[in-house]
Each structure stands twice: as C-alpha cells, then as structure tokens.
Enzyme design. Structure first.
Site, PDB file in Angstrom:
ATOM      1  N   ARG A  91     -50.291  34.155  12.150  1.00 37.59           N
ATOM      2  CA  ARG A  91     -50.060  35.495  12.665  1.00 37.59           C
ATOM      3  C   ARG A  91     -51.423  36.151  12.835  1.00 37.59           C
ATOM      4  O   ARG A  91     -52.221  36.185  11.898  1.00 37.59           O
ATOM      5  CB  ARG A  91     -49.228  36.287  11.658  1.00 37.59           C
ATOM      6  CG  ARG A  91     -48.967  37.687  12.146  1.00 37.59           C
ATOM      7  CD  ARG A  91     -48.168  38.483  11.137  1.00 37.59           C
ATOM      8  NE  ARG A  91     -47.857  39.778  11.703  1.00 37.59           N
ATOM      9  CZ  ARG A  91     -47.293  40.756  11.027  1.00 37.59           C
ATOM     10  NH1 ARG A  91     -46.983  40.597   9.758  1.00 37.59           N
ATOM     11  NH2 ARG A  91     -47.036  41.909  11.617  1.00 37.59           N
ATOM     12  N   HIS A 180     -46.021  44.541  15.726  1.00 33.51           N
ATOM     13  CA  HIS A 180     -44.719  43.945  15.379  1.00 33.51           C
ATOM     14  C   HIS A 180     -44.135  43.192  16.584  1.00 33.51           C
ATOM     15  O   HIS A 180     -42.924  43.004  16.684  1.00 33.51           O
ATOM     16  CB  HIS A 180     -43.674  45.017  14.983  1.00 33.51           C
ATOM     17  CG  HIS A 180     -43.972  45.758  13.719  1.00 33.51           C
ATOM     18  ND1 HIS A 180     -43.766  47.113  13.609  1.00 33.51           N
ATOM     19  CD2 HIS A 180     -44.437  45.344  12.523  1.00 33.51           C
ATOM     20  CE1 HIS A 180     -44.093  47.508  12.388  1.00 33.51           C
ATOM     21  NE2 HIS A 180     -44.502  46.449  11.707  1.00 33.51           N
ATOM     22  N   ARG A 240     -47.750  55.884   6.537  1.00 33.77           N
ATOM     23  CA  ARG A 240     -48.514  56.318   7.721  1.00 33.77           C
ATOM     24  C   ARG A 240     -47.892  57.577   8.319  1.00 33.77           C
ATOM     25  O   ARG A 240     -46.662  57.692   8.367  1.00 33.77           O
ATOM     26  CB  ARG A 240     -48.532  55.226   8.794  1.00 33.77           C
ATOM     27  CG  ARG A 240     -49.260  53.966   8.395  1.00 33.77           C
ATOM     28  CD  ARG A 240     -49.432  53.048   9.611  1.00 33.77           C
ATOM     29  NE  ARG A 240     -49.945  51.752   9.213  1.00 33.77           N
ATOM     30  CZ  ARG A 240     -49.252  50.612   9.336  1.00 33.77           C
ATOM     31  NH1 ARG A 240     -48.050  50.613   9.864  1.00 33.77           N
ATOM     32  NH2 ARG A 240     -49.787  49.475   8.950  1.00 33.77           N
ATOM     33  N   GLU A 385     -39.995  36.772  11.800  1.00 35.53           N
ATOM     34  CA  GLU A 385     -41.276  36.571  12.490  1.00 35.53           C
ATOM     35  C   GLU A 385     -41.826  35.170  12.237  1.00 35.53           C
ATOM     36  O   GLU A 385     -42.415  34.555  13.121  1.00 35.53           O
ATOM     37  CB  GLU A 385     -42.282  37.631  12.031  1.00 35.53           C
ATOM     38  CG  GLU A 385     -41.885  39.019  12.496  1.00 35.53           C
ATOM     39  CD  GLU A 385     -42.642  40.127  11.801  1.00 35.53           C
ATOM     40  OE1 GLU A 385     -43.701  40.504  12.299  1.00 35.53           O
ATOM     41  OE2 GLU A 385     -42.171  40.616  10.754  1.00 35.53           O
TER      42      GLU A 385
END
Ligand code: ADP
Length: 397
Positions: A91, A180, A240, A385
């Site tokens: 990734r 993402h 965030r 993922e």
C-alpha cells in the site's frame, strides 16, 4: 498463489499473507514501535495462533526480517520457505498525478514514489522503506505498488482543481487527490455487482472509520471525493478537523504565539474531529456512543456533527452525479454503526431514501439495509483493502 500484502507506516508495518483468489488469510500481523524498540504481533486465523514477541527493530529491514522468520517458523508459521511467497503488494499513500493504477515496482516506479514525497511527506518515505526492506529480504521477488490516490484520478478538473492561482497546480501539482482509493474501488465495484452490473450506475461510497472519506462514482469511475491534497480535508474524523476555513489557522497561530505551521497542522490532524468536539474524551465512536447514552452533551454533539456533515456531503454528491442509485457504508463506523447510519440517512428522506430498521441492525456483514420502497438502494459492504492489493499484485506479476 500466496501474496504478501504490506502496509508500512513510519513506526509500524502491517502484513497479511493471503490467497488473492479466495481471499483466505493464512497469516497476518503487525510490527510496532519500529525505530523505538520493536514488537511483533503475529496471528494465524485458521489455528487460533497469536504470538507477541519483543524483537529489536531499529529499521523496517529488521521488521521485515522478523516477519519472514515467523512466516516460516515450524510452530507458528504457515509456509516452509520464503520461496512460497509469489509476490509482494505494497500500500502506497501518494501516487501524485503519475499513477492512475497499480504498478510493478522497478527503479523508475521507486523514483516516482520518491518524487511524490512533498505531497505525502509522512507516508511515502515509510512506504519506500517497506519496499526496500522487502527487496533486501527477498531479492528478485516481484513487488507491486497500490496507490491510495489512484482510483480518484478519473475526477474531472472541476472536481480536482482548487480555486487558487494556476501556477500552484502547474508548478507544484497542488490539487485534490483523495485517499482510501483502494477501499472506494473495492466497495463501489462490489456495489455495482450487487446491483446486477447495470451499464450505467451512480454510487456514493461512505468510508467511515477513524479516517473518513466519501466518493461519488459514476459508471465505476470516481467523479469526486472528500479528501484533498492530504487526508485532512472532508468530513470531521476521529482526530482530524475535516474542511476548515483557512482563516481559523491564521487566528489560532496568531493567538498561540509559539505555534509553528507544522504544530498547527499536527493539531488539526491529531487533536481535532470528534475527539475535540467530545472535549478530548475519545476519537472512538463506541466511546462517544457510550458517553452520549449517559447524557454527555459533548459526545452527543460530536456524533450529531459527524452525521450532519456526512449527510451534507451525500446531498452534494447526489447533485454532482445528478442522481443516485446506491449509497454504501463501509469501514469501522460504516460497517458497525447502525445509529450513525440511521442519523445520516435521516437527512436524505427528501431523496426517497428509507432504511429497513431490522436490516440496519447489521454489524460487519454485507447487507442491503434500505426498505423495499426506498428510491435508492442502501448497502453495508465490508471493505477489504488487503484483498484488492493482493488481487492487483497477482494480476501484475
Ligand atoms: P481506520 O481508519 O483506523 O482503518 P477503522 O475503519 O478500523 O479505522 O474504524 C475505526 C472506527 O470504527 C473507530 O472509531 C471505532 O469506534 C469504529 N467501530 C469499530 N467497531 C465498532 C462498533 N462495533 N460500533 C461502533 N463503532 C465501531
């Protein structure tokens, strides 16, 4: 086929050894505290094995060496030799404008990842360290880079350009990238399959986890996404802030005399979001729900603000797509938060979205949660993922 999937961070490295066709995970684990001391947690799901070992990991190279060693360990391992690993998929956070899809890693690819370091200053160097550690541990083994940004590269300029002077785009590549992407690709593809592979489709994916992002997907291609140049943009997240007026930064820095721009951005990334709204109580939605249940008003506000902003983005993306066929929830909160899904969908009744309260109780499984007379299908689709990375890797090797 055995694919080793690696997700390297600055002080951690996650791994999974899996079959890309069946999705079976033979072993998975985490190296933590790299560069501090080092700890390996290794699991073999089929045998209920969990091993935790303190192993010195001054760099990512020792972390990968520890992973190789435990994978071939006669007692806790799952393969006899490293030769049984066919390829490695990594990734990688930021592919800039260079990568519109996954790529076989060679010197040119590594240089391109290096060139993207200004865009992904925290993650790209760590991703490169993971790649180089694997090269050292398994010389000649095919490796593939799967970029978090790649799926979003089909966005049109009106979605990705910022309304700032053109030179910052032309000279510095400043634009919306989105993140993402591997999850948005996996989940939107599955949603289209579940709809029976229609020739035309309009899908909105809500990836709601500790980090959250939404994407608007038309006929399988991303049209817009909520994160921007960095993952700070979009809806409020665990820690965030999400979208914020730039003047807030100016005001805070003027007030806190010793705060540097890096300190301020660090605060916006790590001390804001629902954690800040809950007065520092937690970034974890389970804690916030427990807090709200005992009457903590700050927790209640944090949850309501999150759902309100996600609902607003869905409204905006329905306009961007000029319609909507399917709304999908995924990731930690999206898959496991019936109350959150219900509150978000309460803003969408005007579009004819109706949940089935029984189906919406689902946690962690694929399920259609819309009522039969809902004008838009609503689904929970667990993201994977790692499987998407393993499949890309198998395809390119
Ligand atoms: P990351 O962005 O770190 O990959 P995840 O997708 O794992 O995050 O999501 C983590 C979030 O999912 C946490 O805030 C956690 O509260 C939430 N979550 C996980 N399980 C549940 C649950 N059973 N109920 C509500 N929220 C949950």
């Amino acid at each position: 086929m055995n694919i080793l999937v690696i997700n390297a961070g600055s002080s951690s490295l996650k791994y999974q050894l899996m079959n890309p066709e069946t999705g079976e995970v033979f072993a998975k684990g985490l190296c933590e505290r790299i560069n501090i001391d080092g700890r390996l947690t290794h699991k073999v799901p089929s045998k209920d094995i969990k091993v935790v070992r303190d192993i010195p990991m001054p760099t990512h190279a020792e972390a990968i060496a520890a992973v190789m060693e435990i994978l071939v360990d006669p007692e806790n391992g799952v393969i006899k030799s490293v030769d049984e690993i066919d390829a490695v998929g990594h990734r990688v956070l930021h592919g800039g404008m260079k990568f519109v899809s996954s790529c076989l890693i060679d010197e040119a690819c590594k240089q391109a990842i290096r060139d993207c370091i200004p865009l992904g200053p925290l993650h790209n160097p760590a991703n490169l360290m993971g790649i180089e550690a694997c090269e050292k541990a398994m010389p000649g083994k095919p490796q593939v880079a799967v970029f978090d940004t790649a799926f979003h590269m089909t966005m049109p300029p009106k979605a990705y350009r910022y309304a700032i002077p053109t030179k910052y785009f032309e000279e510095d590549s400043l634009r919306r990238y989105g993140f993402h992407g591997t999850s948005h690709r996996f989940v939107s593809k599955r949603a289209i399959e579940l709809m029976g592979n229609p020739a035309e489709s309009k899908v909105i994916v809500c990836h709601l986890g500790n980090g959250s992002s939404l994407s608007a997907v038309k006929n399988g291609e991303c049209q817009d996404t909520s994160m921007g140049l960095s993952p700070l943009a979009g809806v409020p997240m665990g820690t965030r802030s999400g979208d914020i007026d730039a003047c807030v930064v100016q005001y805070i820095m003027n007030k806190e005399k010793n705060m540097s721009i890096d300190d301020c951005l660090n605060m916006l990334n790590k001390q804001c979001g629902v954690k800040a709204l809950s007065n520092g109580l937690s970034s974890d939605f389970r804690d916030l729900e427990a807090g709200a249940a005992r009457g903590d008003e700050a927790c209640e506000l944090a949850l309501r603000k999150f759902c309100y902003e996600v609902g607003k983005y869905i409204g905006a993306y329905t306009a961007a797509l000029n319609g909507l066929d399917c709304l999908v929830f995924t990731a930690g909160v999206g898959e496991n938060g019936p109350e959150t899904r219900k509150d978000i969908c309460s803003y969408l009744e005007f579009m004819g979205i109706k949940l089935d309260p029984e189906a919406n109780k689902v946690r962690g499984d694929e399920m259609k949660i819309s009522a039969p007379d809902s004008k838009v299908q609503v689904w929970v689709i667990p993201t994977n993922e790692e499987l998407m990375i393993a499949q890309d890797t198998a395809e390119l090797c």
